[in-house]
Write an enzyme that holds these catalytic residues in place. Structure first.
Site, PDB file in Angstrom:
ATOM      1  N   ARG A  85      -2.258  -4.404  -2.345  1.00  0.00           N
ATOM      2  CA  ARG A  85      -1.338  -5.227  -1.552  1.00  0.00           C
ATOM      3  C   ARG A  85      -2.046  -6.431  -0.942  1.00  0.00           C
ATOM      4  O   ARG A  85      -3.276  -6.471  -0.839  1.00  0.00           O
ATOM      5  CB  ARG A  85      -0.701  -4.402  -0.429  1.00  0.00           C
ATOM      6  CG  ARG A  85       0.316  -3.387  -0.924  1.00  0.00           C
ATOM      7  CD  ARG A  85       0.986  -2.670   0.229  1.00  0.00           C
ATOM      8  NE  ARG A  85       2.021  -1.767  -0.244  1.00  0.00           N
ATOM      9  CZ  ARG A  85       3.305  -2.086  -0.360  1.00  0.00           C
ATOM     10  NH1 ARG A  85       3.704  -3.295  -0.029  1.00  0.00           N
ATOM     11  NH2 ARG A  85       4.185  -1.212  -0.791  1.00  0.00           N
TER      12      ARG A  85
ATOM     13  N   THR B 231      10.230  -8.101  -2.144  1.00  0.00           N
ATOM     14  CA  THR B 231       9.421  -9.286  -1.852  1.00  0.00           C
ATOM     15  C   THR B 231       9.523 -10.308  -2.972  1.00  0.00           C
ATOM     16  O   THR B 231       9.753 -11.500  -2.743  1.00  0.00           O
ATOM     17  CB  THR B 231       7.950  -8.889  -1.631  1.00  0.00           C
ATOM     18  OG1 THR B 231       7.870  -8.002  -0.516  1.00  0.00           O
ATOM     19  CG2 THR B 231       7.093 -10.116  -1.361  1.00  0.00           C
TER      20      THR B 231
ATOM     21  N   ARG C 214       1.172   5.333   2.464  1.00  0.00           N
ATOM     22  CA  ARG C 214       1.634   6.100   3.606  1.00  0.00           C
ATOM     23  C   ARG C 214       1.556   7.596   3.312  1.00  0.00           C
ATOM     24  O   ARG C 214       1.569   8.018   2.158  1.00  0.00           O
ATOM     25  CB  ARG C 214       3.082   5.733   3.945  1.00  0.00           C
ATOM     26  CG  ARG C 214       3.283   4.332   4.504  1.00  0.00           C
ATOM     27  CD  ARG C 214       4.749   4.042   4.749  1.00  0.00           C
ATOM     28  NE  ARG C 214       5.517   4.025   3.504  1.00  0.00           N
ATOM     29  CZ  ARG C 214       6.276   5.023   3.074  1.00  0.00           C
ATOM     30  NH1 ARG C 214       6.374   6.138   3.780  1.00  0.00           N
ATOM     31  NH2 ARG C 214       6.939   4.920   1.941  1.00  0.00           N
TER      32      ARG C 214
ATOM     33  N   HIS D   4      16.027  -1.776   5.885  1.00  0.00           N
ATOM     34  CA  HIS D   4      14.824  -1.894   5.059  1.00  0.00           C
ATOM     35  C   HIS D   4      15.155  -2.844   3.919  1.00  0.00           C
ATOM     36  O   HIS D   4      15.524  -2.439   2.816  1.00  0.00           O
ATOM     37  CB  HIS D   4      14.415  -0.513   4.533  1.00  0.00           C
ATOM     38  CG  HIS D   4      13.122  -0.522   3.782  1.00  0.00           C
ATOM     39  ND1 HIS D   4      12.860   0.323   2.735  1.00  0.00           N
ATOM     40  CD2 HIS D   4      11.995  -1.263   3.944  1.00  0.00           C
ATOM     41  CE1 HIS D   4      11.641   0.104   2.269  1.00  0.00           C
ATOM     42  NE2 HIS D   4      11.095  -0.854   2.982  1.00  0.00           N
TER      43      HIS D   4
END
Length: 542
Positions: free
Chosen positions: A326, A245, A61, A222
């Site tokens: 990812r 995760t 990002r 989040h």
């Protein structure tokens, strides 16, 4: 079903400013998108059937290029500053028109989906993509309508994503050629100049972070979440790279989601915003993370990875492009999930922090004051690759463990968490997934096996009868013993070769907490302030 440009498709796109469409595919299947991506040179297939794609110049990002249109809706409610950068409404309109003109002659991929697994909080989405693999990403990460559902809706929010379109900063008001601009009045997110797919999912997360507290008194978070065999829910807060995760994907618990959730008022419980997982895969090993490993198959995407030379086998240790490699796959690719992606009021909350200083204990229990203080502080380390320019861990404070996604002032979310804690019996834990025995470069990273054991102990009540003692600087409660974990590991000072060096590091980190909190202190209640660390001038005595 894939449909070429016709009246039905154009009717869907006209509210987004399209007067014509040369060629558009409406809700194409994963197989169609994989085929298109390969044929268009957007990606290649791995030996497991997953699609490998690159994000180009941007492998993470770009927070400094994220903007929100300042208008009557946002003027007095958005937390303006370096995180929420204001953008002029007329410049948004100009940028929007230029993007549409750029795309009208392109082959487009249109996706209709949801954000929010709870019916009371669903956001109907429409996404227009220039790239086929981006549309597959949206299919995987957003919630997919059931077969037969009419999706010719007026979207609650839309995304136009055109990596090939670059802004002219001198004319368009952007910082550089890439941008992500949210307009709440027009219910539209524009993304251009970057092919990093995470901008789309995080953009909608930012939208929900603005809308849900206003409309429903729902706390957006989040975090990842899972449910145990007895119906007990747990949530895991943390920035990218802290283990949300990995730690929530537990074969003994049902996964609700891995990144973004809402907590409804009253007894409403929690729900996933998404329909998929976006997991880091650097150094991924099947024996350590079998669920993620097995999810990387046909329909899944791997980003910025590389093959073992001469094969189609992904080399997950390869960092030549970025450490932020990812995978994106539907949550249904994980065998042990909650269906639907909702859960009860959580009984355990874990704050995950990758402490690069090696000061914080591997696990500690927080009372309400410390929980609100640490939530508002959001201490962690940005790990390599999650943002442009980050090549090694850097200590940082990110309010609510996700400041870059918060349009409202962070105290709003912290106050909502405190209210939830007043209403429900919930245990809050601070878990250090970072370093021990010293800081980055001297100490070593916490073992994943130890972290899993500590979290399991908390979830299963093994810590209920354990004696705790307060940390002398941070005041958090540290357990004296945990089955399966070396006792010395629990007290971080004992893991340091030079104890006075630990004391100095602990005091230095405490002072960073206090300095960071100055911007919130005026608005913080005495109860929150009571959770602040206490730096000491003399060495700490064990």
């Amino acid at each position: 079903m894939s449909v070429t440009a016709n009246t039905a498709v154009l009717n869907r796109l006209q509210p987004l400013g399209f007067a014509r469409v040369a060629h558009a595919h409406l809700n194409p299947t994963p197989a169609e998108l994989v085929e298109a991506a390969v044929c268009r040179g957007e990606g290649t297939l791995t030996d497991t059937g997953a699609l490998m794609a690159d994000t180009g110049r941007f492998t993470g990002r770009s927070p400094k290029d994220r903007f929100i249109v300042r208008d009557v809706i946002t003027q007095d409610s958005v937390w303006w500053g370096d995180i929420n950068i204001p953008f002029a409404a007329d410049q948004f309109d100009q940028l929007h028109q230029k993007m549409v003109a750029y795309l009208e002659d392109k082959e487009l991929y249109v996706r209709e989906a949801y954000a929010g697994a709870h019916p009371a909080s669903q956001l109907k989405l429409r996404v227009v993509n220039e790239l086929a693999w981006h549309n597959l990403f949206c299919h995987n990460l957003f919630l997919r309508p059931e077969a037969g559902v009419d999706t010719s809706w007026l979207a609650d929010f839309s995304i136009i994503c055109a990596p090939g379109f670059e802004a002219d900063p001198a004319v368009d008001g952007t910082r550089q050629s890439n941008f992500a601009v949210i307009n709440f009045s027009k219910k539209l997110l524009l993304i251009g100049g970057t092919a990093y797919a995470g901008e789309m999912k995080k953009g909608i997360f930012g939208v929900l972070n603005f809308l849900l507290p206003h409309a429903q008194d729902t706390l957006p978070m989040h975090c990842s979440a899972n449910i145990g065999s007895h119906g007990d829910a747990a949530i895991f807060f943390g920035l990218s790279g802290t283990g949300k995760t990995t730690l929530s994907t537990d074969p003994n618990r049902h996964l609700v989601g891995d990144d973004e959730h809402g907590w409804l008022p009253g007894q409403g419980g929690i729900f996933n915003f998404e329909g998929g997982c976006y997991a880091k895969v650097i150094d991924l090993l099947e024996e350590k993370e079998p669920e993620i490993w097995q999810a990387i198959r046909f329909g899944a995407i791997v980003e910025n990875t590389r093959f073992v030379p001469g094969t189609r086998t992904v080399d997950y240790a390869n960092k030549s492009v970025t450490e932020n490699t990812r995978t994106a796959y539907p949550i249904t690719y994980i065998p042990n999930i909650a269906v639907p992606s909702v859960g009860p009021v959580p009984t355990h909350i874990f704050f995950l922090t990758a402490d690069a200083t090696g000061v914080l204990p591997p696990i500690s229990r927080l009372d309400k004051s410390h929980a609100m203080y640490h939530f508002l502080s959001g201490y962690t380390a940005k790990v390599a690759g999650t943002e442009m320019g980050i090549v090694e861990p850097q200590a940082t404070f990110s309010a609510c463990f996700g400041a870059v996604f918060l349009p409202l002032h962070p105290t709003r979310y912290a106050e909502m968490l405190g209210q939830k804690m007043d209403e429900h019996a919930v245990n809050v834990w601070l878990v250090n997934t970072g370093w021990t025995g010293g800081g980055y470069g001297t100490g070593r990273r916490m073992r994943l096996s130890h972290t899993r054991t500590l979290i399991t102990a908390a979830l299963t009540g093994q810590l209920d009868g354990v004696k705790f003692r307060p940390h002398p600087v941070f005041g958090v409660e540290v357990p004296g013993a945990v089955p399966g974990v070396p006792t010395d590991l629990l007290d971080p000072r004992r893991t340091w070769a030079v104890k006075t060096a630990y004391d100095q590091a602990a005091n230095a980190l405490a002072n960073k907490f206090v300095a960071n909190f100055e911007k919130y202190a005026a608005a913080a209640s005495p109860e929150i302030l009571a959770g602040a660390p206490m730096a000491v001038s003399e060495p700490v005595v064990a």
